[in-house]
Design an enzyme around this catalytic site. Structure first.
Site, PDB file in Angstrom:
ATOM      1  N   CYS A   1     -32.735  -7.151  50.681  1.00 37.36           N
ATOM      2  CA  CYS A   1     -32.578  -6.673  49.164  1.00 37.36           C
ATOM      3  C   CYS A   1     -33.450  -5.492  49.217  1.00 37.36           C
ATOM      4  O   CYS A   1     -34.237  -5.293  49.914  1.00 37.36           O
ATOM      5  CB  CYS A   1     -33.255  -7.794  48.417  1.00 37.36           C
ATOM      6  SG  CYS A   1     -32.539  -9.500  48.567  1.00 37.36           S
TER       7      CYS A   1
ATOM      8  N   GLN B   1     -15.148 -13.652  50.095  1.00 41.61           N
ATOM      9  CA  GLN B   1     -16.075 -12.925  49.188  1.00 41.61           C
ATOM     10  C   GLN B   1     -17.469 -13.613  49.155  1.00 41.61           C
ATOM     11  O   GLN B   1     -17.354 -15.091  49.248  1.00 41.61           O
ATOM     12  CB  GLN B   1     -15.777 -12.844  47.786  1.00 41.61           C
ATOM     13  CG  GLN B   1     -14.541 -11.871  47.621  1.00 41.61           C
ATOM     14  CD  GLN B   1     -14.929 -10.588  47.598  1.00 41.61           C
ATOM     15  OE1 GLN B   1     -16.063  -9.925  47.864  1.00 41.61           O
ATOM     16  NE2 GLN B   1     -13.846  -9.753  47.519  1.00 41.61           N
TER      17      GLN B   1
ATOM     18  N   TYR C   1      -5.247  -4.930  51.940  1.00 39.33           N
ATOM     19  CA  TYR C   1      -6.748  -5.397  52.392  1.00 39.33           C
ATOM     20  C   TYR C   1      -6.788  -6.799  51.928  1.00 39.33           C
ATOM     21  O   TYR C   1      -7.678  -7.240  51.144  1.00 39.33           O
ATOM     22  CB  TYR C   1      -7.698  -4.514  51.999  1.00 39.33           C
ATOM     23  CG  TYR C   1      -7.432  -2.914  52.281  1.00 39.33           C
ATOM     24  CD1 TYR C   1      -7.961  -2.418  53.474  1.00 39.33           C
ATOM     25  CD2 TYR C   1      -6.850  -2.318  51.655  1.00 39.33           C
ATOM     26  CE1 TYR C   1      -7.713  -1.184  53.850  1.00 39.33           C
ATOM     27  CE2 TYR C   1      -6.359  -0.791  51.960  1.00 39.33           C
ATOM     28  CZ  TYR C   1      -6.829  -0.534  52.935  1.00 39.33           C
ATOM     29  OH  TYR C   1      -6.963   1.141  53.231  1.00 39.33           O
TER      30      TYR C   1
ATOM     31  N   CYS D   1     -16.197  -1.943  47.160  1.00 45.03           N
ATOM     32  CA  CYS D   1     -17.524  -2.329  47.309  1.00 45.03           C
ATOM     33  C   CYS D   1     -18.329  -1.258  47.399  1.00 45.03           C
ATOM     34  O   CYS D   1     -19.450  -1.184  48.407  1.00 45.03           O
ATOM     35  CB  CYS D   1     -17.680  -3.421  48.354  1.00 45.03           C
ATOM     36  SG  CYS D   1     -16.617  -2.860  49.847  1.00 45.03           S
TER      37      CYS D   1
HETATM   38  C1  LIG Z   1     -13.259  -6.206  51.169  1.00 46.07           C
HETATM   39  S1  LIG Z   1     -12.188  -7.223  52.146  1.00 46.07           S
HETATM   40  C2  LIG Z   1     -11.195  -7.967  50.944  1.00 46.07           C
HETATM   41  C3  LIG Z   1     -10.633  -9.042  51.085  1.00 46.07           C
HETATM   42  C4  LIG Z   1      -9.777  -9.907  50.131  1.00 46.07           C
HETATM   43  N1  LIG Z   1      -8.905  -8.835  49.272  1.00 46.07           N
HETATM   44  C5  LIG Z   1     -10.858 -10.670  49.323  1.00 46.07           C
HETATM   45  O1  LIG Z   1     -10.886 -10.445  48.278  1.00 46.07           O
HETATM   46  O2  LIG Z   1     -11.359 -11.820  49.859  1.00 46.07           O
HETATM   47  C6  LIG Z   1     -11.260  -5.988  52.963  1.00 46.07           C
HETATM   48  C7  LIG Z   1     -10.328  -6.658  53.889  1.00 46.07           C
HETATM   49  O3  LIG Z   1      -9.630  -5.486  54.489  1.00 46.07           O
HETATM   50  C8  LIG Z   1      -9.333  -6.042  56.109  1.00 46.07           C
HETATM   51  N2  LIG Z   1      -9.035  -4.507  56.422  1.00 46.07           N
HETATM   52  C9  LIG Z   1      -9.856  -3.625  57.083  1.00 46.07           C
HETATM   53  N3  LIG Z   1      -9.425  -2.602  57.328  1.00 46.07           N
HETATM   54  C10 LIG Z   1      -8.172  -2.439  57.098  1.00 46.07           C
HETATM   55  C11 LIG Z   1      -6.908  -1.951  57.331  1.00 46.07           C
HETATM   56  N4  LIG Z   1      -7.016  -0.712  57.932  1.00 46.07           N
HETATM   57  N5  LIG Z   1      -5.586  -2.564  56.936  1.00 46.07           N
HETATM   58  C12 LIG Z   1      -5.419  -3.723  56.510  1.00 46.07           C
HETATM   59  N6  LIG Z   1      -6.632  -4.584  56.351  1.00 46.07           N
HETATM   60  C13 LIG Z   1      -7.886  -3.945  56.698  1.00 46.07           C
HETATM   61  C14 LIG Z   1     -10.428  -6.714  56.449  1.00 46.07           C
HETATM   62  O4  LIG Z   1     -10.099  -7.400  57.529  1.00 46.07           O
HETATM   63  C15 LIG Z   1     -10.811  -7.460  55.220  1.00 46.07           C
HETATM   64  O5  LIG Z   1     -10.042  -8.664  55.406  1.00 46.07           O
END
Ligand SMILES: C[S@@+](CC[C@H](N)C(=O)[O-])C[C@H]1O[C@@H](n2cnc3c(N)ncnc32)[C@H](O)[C@@H]1O
Length: 453
Positions: A83, A283, A312, A408
């Protein structure tokens, strides 16, 4: 040239925050960044590092305290790197996050957009549903806790204020068990020893909890410990072992074995059920996730027949949350187990209008659009590094009516919004959502609408 020097003491007023949650003071116009100080405070500081254009300082005394200053509620706060902003009360934390979003969107990207108030958590503590706890041997004793700031030293912790109560109970219990069983612990300096991390993940009502032992090798010496965990914590429904033999900071390896129960836990978000496997992104703050997804889906103002690309997409949560209000959902995700989870989650919720593609968004998006897919709405939720330029190019090329961007990391968000704004999109007000209270991290949601031609 600055007249400010290292090891000197100064008195100054905190005028701003950095996006790391540090206070900014100007000494003869030279910016110095200091942790644990609040905007408006007059402080005495010692300069500990003086670079050419800015320096870092340490707080010596608060001469005039802000009304928003509090004593950090966590006893480990000043040692642990988890934190960063516990000296701010929650009002100030929310204001800080709004300021960070504002600086990124309006000062850096110069988009001149309104920033809504930060969507807050009702009680901003005990929220983390996933704990990744490093394990170390020190003076013959096994320690578990979190890293010191910018270090690989562990602060041995028995109670973390931002992880859920059941995680605290399990962390203490498992630490005692590991010591009793004298489990071999990994030493990264020599790349030897077995146990590297313990992962705890729970669903929203604590009725399903998963433990993962991440080990350097496939030896399974956890039988007795697992029996006692299950005996004492009946809601532990899954214990797995993930094997990571690489010399790396990356936590997980590719192989996971089930030791007890199932390979996954299930959780509910906005009335839909989701299976989550150990390596899949999920999340970490359930209460805020529901608020974030609700906001994202409402923002899209779906009519019911849209083709939605959920990029993603992780285990499919956002797209499946919107599936009842859409014609078709197309998910894209680069982690194989998450894609499997997403497919199973669609079935589990009786969603028949969703399909999932394994691969990188930048590759799959280009392929899909070349095949003639024309999305009306695209949900974009990338990791901290933001979107790949080729993905943004493909998005600008296909020109969906709406893009809902969940971020994020405000600095990559502003970069990507700037690009999309220059390629045919109007940016709406930005809404920060406090997914990570007590920490510097800022999540935000924003709608981009295709400009009328
Ligand atoms: C911030 S998380 C969001 C996941 C989901 N939308 C959620 O709210 O739970 C980002 C996601 O993107 C995936 N990821 C990372 N790089 C990527 C890429 N180049 N193409 C597709 N997915 C990707 C990760 O594995 C992860 O699951």
């Amino acid at each position: 040239m600055t007249t400010v020097s290292k090891n000197e003491y100064y008195t100054a007023v905190v005028s701003d925050y950095t996006h790391e949650g540090m206070g900014v003071v100007k000494v003869d116009n030279y910016p110095v960044f200091i942790p644990d100080v609040l905007k408006g405070e007059e402080i005495e500081l010692k300069v500990v590092k003086a670079n050419k254009k800015f320096g870092f300082g340490r707080l010596i005394n608060v001469n005039t305290a802000s009304k928003n200053r509090v004593t950090p509620p966590c006893e480990y706060y000043y040692q642990c790197g988890g934190c960063q902003i516990q000296t701010m009360n929650y009002e100030e934390q929310k204001q800080f996050k709004k300021t960070v979003a504002d600086k990124s969107i309006n000062h850096m990207a110069k988009l001149d957009k309104e920033i809504n108030d930060t969507v807050s958590m009702d009680v901003p503590m005990y929220y983390r549903n996933k704990s990744q706890i490093p394990v170390k041997l020190k003076d013959g004793k096994i320690e578990m806790g979190f890293y010191r700031p910018r270090s690989h030293d562990i602060v041995d912790i028995d109670h973390c204020l931002i992880q859920k109560g059941i995680h605290n109970q399990l962390m203490v219990f498992i630490k005692e068990e590991l010591n009793r069983e004298k489990v071999s612990v990994y030493d990264e300096a020599v790349h030897q020893g077995l146990l590297r991390h313990v992962i705890i993940r729970s669903n929203s009502d604590d009725s399903e909890v998963q433990i993962a032992f991440v080990t350097n090798g496939k030896k399974n010496i956890f039988q007795n410990i697992n029996d006692r965990i299950i005996e004492n914590f009946p809601s532990v429904t899954s214990i797995v072992q993930n094997i990571n033999t690489e010399q790396t900071n990356v936590i997980f390896g590719d192989k996971t074995n089930i030791l007890k129960g199932k390979e996954y836990i299930t959780d509910t978000i906005l009335g839909k059920t989701f299976k989550v496997r150990v390596r899949s992104f999920y999340q970490v703050n359930h209460e805020q996730t529901e608020k974030l997804y609700k906001k994202a889906i409402e923002t899209a103002e779906l009519k019911g027949d849209e083709t939605i690309i959920d990029t993603y997409c992780g285990i499919g949560t956002i797209g499946l949350g919107a599936a009842d209000k859409a014609g078709k959902i197309i998910g894209i995700e680069s982690i194989e187990s998450a894609v499997e989870d997403a497919k199973e989650n669609a079935q589990l919720n009786g969603v028949h209008n969703a399909e999932y593609h394994l691969g990188k968004s930048e590759d799959v998006m280009t392929r899909l659009t070349a095949e003639g897919v024309e999305p009306d709405v695209v949900f974009v939720d990338p990791p901290r590094k933001g979107c790949h330029p080729e993905f943004l190019e493909a998005l600008a090329e296909v020109q969906p009516e709406k893009i809902v961007y969940i971020s994020c990391n405000p600095s990559t968000l502003q970069r990507d919004l700037k690009y999309l704004n220059q390629h045919g999109y109007e940016v709406s007000p930005v809404t920060p959502v406090d997914m990570f209270p007590q920490t510097k991290h800022v999540e935000a949601c924003v709608l981009l609408q295709r400009k009328r031609r």
